[in-house]
Design a protein around this motif. Structure first.
Motif, PDB file in Angstrom:
ATOM      1  N   LEU A  13       0.897  -0.958  -0.057  1.00  0.00           N
ATOM      2  CA  LEU A  13       0.115  -0.050  -0.168  1.00  0.00           C
ATOM      3  C   LEU A  13       0.793   1.343   0.052  1.00  0.00           C
ATOM      4  O   LEU A  13       1.472   1.702   0.768  1.00  0.00           O
ATOM      5  CB  LEU A  13      -0.944  -0.013   1.186  1.00  0.00           C
ATOM      6  CG  LEU A  13      -1.740  -1.463   1.281  1.00  0.00           C
ATOM      7  CD1 LEU A  13      -2.774  -1.083   2.608  1.00  0.00           C
ATOM      8  CD2 LEU A  13      -2.680  -1.624   0.085  1.00  0.00           C
ATOM      9  N   HIS A  15       1.318   5.365  -0.543  1.00  0.00           N
ATOM     10  CA  HIS A  15       0.658   6.801  -0.435  1.00  0.00           C
ATOM     11  C   HIS A  15       1.488   7.785  -1.553  1.00  0.00           C
ATOM     12  O   HIS A  15       0.625   8.769  -1.670  1.00  0.00           O
ATOM     13  CB  HIS A  15       0.565   6.963   0.757  1.00  0.00           C
ATOM     14  CG  HIS A  15       0.090   6.331   1.679  1.00  0.00           C
ATOM     15  ND1 HIS A  15       0.743   5.268   2.463  1.00  0.00           N
ATOM     16  CD2 HIS A  15      -1.257   5.673   2.107  1.00  0.00           C
ATOM     17  CE1 HIS A  15       0.218   4.446   3.297  1.00  0.00           C
ATOM     18  NE2 HIS A  15      -1.018   4.495   2.928  1.00  0.00           N
ATOM     19  N   VAL A  38       0.062  -1.014  -4.827  1.00  0.00           N
ATOM     20  CA  VAL A  38      -1.211  -0.216  -5.195  1.00  0.00           C
ATOM     21  C   VAL A  38      -1.168   1.073  -4.591  1.00  0.00           C
ATOM     22  O   VAL A  38      -0.794   1.251  -3.648  1.00  0.00           O
ATOM     23  CB  VAL A  38      -2.369  -0.989  -4.378  1.00  0.00           C
ATOM     24  CG1 VAL A  38      -3.777  -0.134  -4.356  1.00  0.00           C
ATOM     25  CG2 VAL A  38      -2.508  -2.345  -4.881  1.00  0.00           C
ATOM     26  N   ASP A  39      -1.356   1.880  -5.403  1.00  0.00           N
ATOM     27  CA  ASP A  39      -1.267   3.754  -4.840  1.00  0.00           C
ATOM     28  C   ASP A  39      -2.710   3.765  -4.520  1.00  0.00           C
ATOM     29  O   ASP A  39      -3.526   4.084  -5.154  1.00  0.00           O
ATOM     30  CB  ASP A  39      -1.150   4.379  -6.039  1.00  0.00           C
ATOM     31  CG  ASP A  39       0.621   4.363  -6.557  1.00  0.00           C
ATOM     32  OD1 ASP A  39       1.348   4.294  -5.893  1.00  0.00           O
ATOM     33  OD2 ASP A  39       0.661   3.683  -7.882  1.00  0.00           O
ATOM     34  N   THR A  40      -2.889   3.897  -3.196  1.00  0.00           N
ATOM     35  CA  THR A  40      -4.075   3.854  -2.509  1.00  0.00           C
ATOM     36  C   THR A  40      -4.768   4.979  -2.675  1.00  0.00           C
ATOM     37  O   THR A  40      -6.094   5.271  -2.600  1.00  0.00           O
ATOM     38  CB  THR A  40      -3.955   3.652  -0.832  1.00  0.00           C
ATOM     39  OG1 THR A  40      -3.176   4.713  -0.261  1.00  0.00           O
ATOM     40  CG2 THR A  40      -3.434   2.052  -0.622  1.00  0.00           C
ATOM     41  N   THR A  43      -6.974   4.219  -5.634  1.00  0.00           N
ATOM     42  CA  THR A  43      -7.656   3.063  -5.606  1.00  0.00           C
ATOM     43  C   THR A  43      -8.863   2.906  -4.765  1.00  0.00           C
ATOM     44  O   THR A  43      -8.545   3.645  -3.805  1.00  0.00           O
ATOM     45  CB  THR A  43      -6.515   2.073  -5.309  1.00  0.00           C
ATOM     46  OG1 THR A  43      -5.359   2.108  -5.971  1.00  0.00           O
ATOM     47  CG2 THR A  43      -7.189   0.795  -5.286  1.00  0.00           C
ATOM     48  N   ASP A  44      -9.792   2.295  -5.050  1.00  0.00           N
ATOM     49  CA  ASP A  44     -10.674   2.001  -4.139  1.00  0.00           C
ATOM     50  C   ASP A  44     -10.296   0.759  -3.203  1.00  0.00           C
ATOM     51  O   ASP A  44     -10.553  -0.337  -3.599  1.00  0.00           O
ATOM     52  CB  ASP A  44     -12.205   1.514  -4.834  1.00  0.00           C
ATOM     53  CG  ASP A  44     -13.334   1.178  -4.149  1.00  0.00           C
ATOM     54  OD1 ASP A  44     -13.037   1.361  -2.648  1.00  0.00           O
ATOM     55  OD2 ASP A  44     -14.501   1.129  -4.461  1.00  0.00           O
ATOM     56  N   VAL A  45      -9.778   1.104  -2.131  1.00  0.00           N
ATOM     57  CA  VAL A  45      -9.143   0.244  -1.056  1.00  0.00           C
ATOM     58  C   VAL A  45     -10.273  -0.836  -0.508  1.00  0.00           C
ATOM     59  O   VAL A  45      -9.966  -1.847  -0.248  1.00  0.00           O
ATOM     60  CB  VAL A  45      -8.419   0.886  -0.034  1.00  0.00           C
ATOM     61  CG1 VAL A  45      -7.690  -0.242   0.838  1.00  0.00           C
ATOM     62  CG2 VAL A  45      -7.341   1.711  -0.746  1.00  0.00           C
ATOM     63  N   VAL A  58       2.547  -1.765   4.513  1.00  0.00           N
ATOM     64  CA  VAL A  58       1.874  -0.243   4.408  1.00  0.00           C
ATOM     65  C   VAL A  58       3.128   0.815   4.561  1.00  0.00           C
ATOM     66  O   VAL A  58       3.717   0.812   5.415  1.00  0.00           O
ATOM     67  CB  VAL A  58       1.072  -0.283   5.478  1.00  0.00           C
ATOM     68  CG1 VAL A  58       0.248   1.082   5.245  1.00  0.00           C
ATOM     69  CG2 VAL A  58       0.173  -1.391   5.629  1.00  0.00           C
ATOM     70  N   TYR A  73      -9.506   7.149   1.863  1.00  0.00           N
ATOM     71  CA  TYR A  73      -8.728   5.589   1.449  1.00  0.00           C
ATOM     72  C   TYR A  73      -7.817   5.274   2.684  1.00  0.00           C
ATOM     73  O   TYR A  73      -7.643   4.199   3.089  1.00  0.00           O
ATOM     74  CB  TYR A  73      -7.837   5.902   0.241  1.00  0.00           C
ATOM     75  CG  TYR A  73      -6.805   7.057   0.256  1.00  0.00           C
ATOM     76  CD1 TYR A  73      -5.517   6.765   0.969  1.00  0.00           C
ATOM     77  CD2 TYR A  73      -7.150   8.218  -0.213  1.00  0.00           C
ATOM     78  CE1 TYR A  73      -4.663   7.742   0.879  1.00  0.00           C
ATOM     79  CE2 TYR A  73      -6.124   9.267  -0.318  1.00  0.00           C
ATOM     80  CZ  TYR A  73      -4.996   9.088   0.494  1.00  0.00           C
ATOM     81  OH  TYR A  73      -3.957  10.125   0.590  1.00  0.00           O
ATOM     82  N   ASP A  76     -10.226   3.392   4.756  1.00  0.00           N
ATOM     83  CA  ASP A  76     -10.440   1.858   4.135  1.00  0.00           C
ATOM     84  C   ASP A  76      -9.345   1.017   4.241  1.00  0.00           C
ATOM     85  O   ASP A  76      -9.362  -0.218   4.449  1.00  0.00           O
ATOM     86  CB  ASP A  76     -10.589   1.919   2.616  1.00  0.00           C
ATOM     87  CG  ASP A  76     -11.643   2.736   2.301  1.00  0.00           C
ATOM     88  OD1 ASP A  76     -12.858   2.497   3.066  1.00  0.00           O
ATOM     89  OD2 ASP A  76     -11.955   3.408   1.052  1.00  0.00           O
ATOM     90  N   GLU A  77      -7.998   1.680   4.388  1.00  0.00           N
ATOM     91  CA  GLU A  77      -6.678   0.958   4.785  1.00  0.00           C
ATOM     92  C   GLU A  77      -6.991   0.504   6.118  1.00  0.00           C
ATOM     93  O   GLU A  77      -6.513  -0.743   6.582  1.00  0.00           O
ATOM     94  CB  GLU A  77      -5.584   1.685   4.531  1.00  0.00           C
ATOM     95  CG  GLU A  77      -5.094   1.954   3.159  1.00  0.00           C
ATOM     96  CD  GLU A  77      -3.952   2.798   3.092  1.00  0.00           C
ATOM     97  OE1 GLU A  77      -2.915   2.417   3.608  1.00  0.00           O
ATOM     98  OE2 GLU A  77      -4.019   3.992   2.616  1.00  0.00           O
TER      99      GLU A  77
END
Length: 246
Positions: A13, A15, A38-40, A43-45, A58, A73, A76-77
């Motif tokens: 993850l 940022h 994944v570039d949070t 992204t729809d985490v 992370v 986000y 969501d994380e």
């Protein structure tokens, strides 16, 4: 994304592209991990499968873990991390990552009185001397943060610094979080100096001094980083091996 389908998967993850894996990536790939970044912020985490990866990493960022209204986000994380914590599924956090994990575990994350910036040392605790963090004993590492966290319940404190006492913690063999930056390699270091170097004099540093220390201590820090992550991965390897085939 599980090990049963082939190579073990490390979900990263991220940022900010400037705050990447650096020193950590060769260690993950050298241990056979399929590294998926994944570039949070883009992204729809909430749609990520929290338990599918063998490991979640992370990374850091300029965001504050408590600023979830501004950065949804992050909420969501935290939900993703909550699912992994409940399952005791491996998680490794760096800086903001450590703060998000602390928030997940119910601890307070807050703005510190003064940023901690520069090539600085952390001191392992007695527990830390028997943990992967011991590799940073006497080895300067990059610090660049202004937030901190209370130590969550049910974790072991592994390292402290003069300014910020909770520098690293773990729960069992599966959760490890560090406030400092083991990922910083030469490229990341240069990027940070270019982006944020103007603030260094306020903390008693200069770009020139940071570069001098990076040239002399960077290789030691990189070796300590590889040893820290490698030992952590050794600790979670039996867990992966004993996972049921899906």
């Amino acid at each position: 994304m599980s090990a049963s389908a082939g190579a073990p998967v490390a979900l990263v993850l991220r940022h900010d592209p400037a705050i990447g894996l650096g020193n950590l990536e060769p260690v993950l790939r050298g241990r056979g991990f399929d590294v998926r970044v994944v570039d949070t912020p883009q992204t729809d985490v909430s749609q990520l499968d929290a338990l599918a990866p063998d490991l979640v990493v992370v990374l850091g960022g300029e965001e504050a873990a408590y600023d979830t209204d501004r950065h949804p986000y992050l909420a969501d994380e935290i939900e993703l991390l909550r699912s992994r914590v409940a399952a005791e599924a491996p998680v490794f956090g760096v800086c903001l990552g450590a703060q998000l994990i602390a928030a997940t575990l119910g601890a307070r994350v807050y703005r510190g009185e003064r940023k901690e910036v520069g090539w600085l040392e952390v001191t392992p605790t007695d527990a830390g001397a028997d943990s992967p963090v011991r590799h940073f004993a006497g080895v300067p590492t990059v610090q660049w943060h202004g937030d901190h966290y209370d130590l969550p319940e049910g974790v072991e404190l592994l390292a402290s610094s003069a300014q910020y006492p909770n520098q690293a913690y773990r729960r069992g063999d599966w959760l490890l979080a560090v406030q400092f930056h083991p990922e910083v390699d030469e490229r990341i270091h240069a990027d940070w100096l270019a982006a944020w170097g103007d603030e260094l004099p306020g903390y008693g540093w200069s770009r020139e001094r940071m570069l001098e220390i990076q040239a002399t201590e960077g290789p030691r820090a990189a070796a300590a980083s590889a040893a820290l992550l490698g030992e952590y991965l050794d600790g979670i390897a039996p867990r992966r091996a004993s996972s049921p085939v899906e």
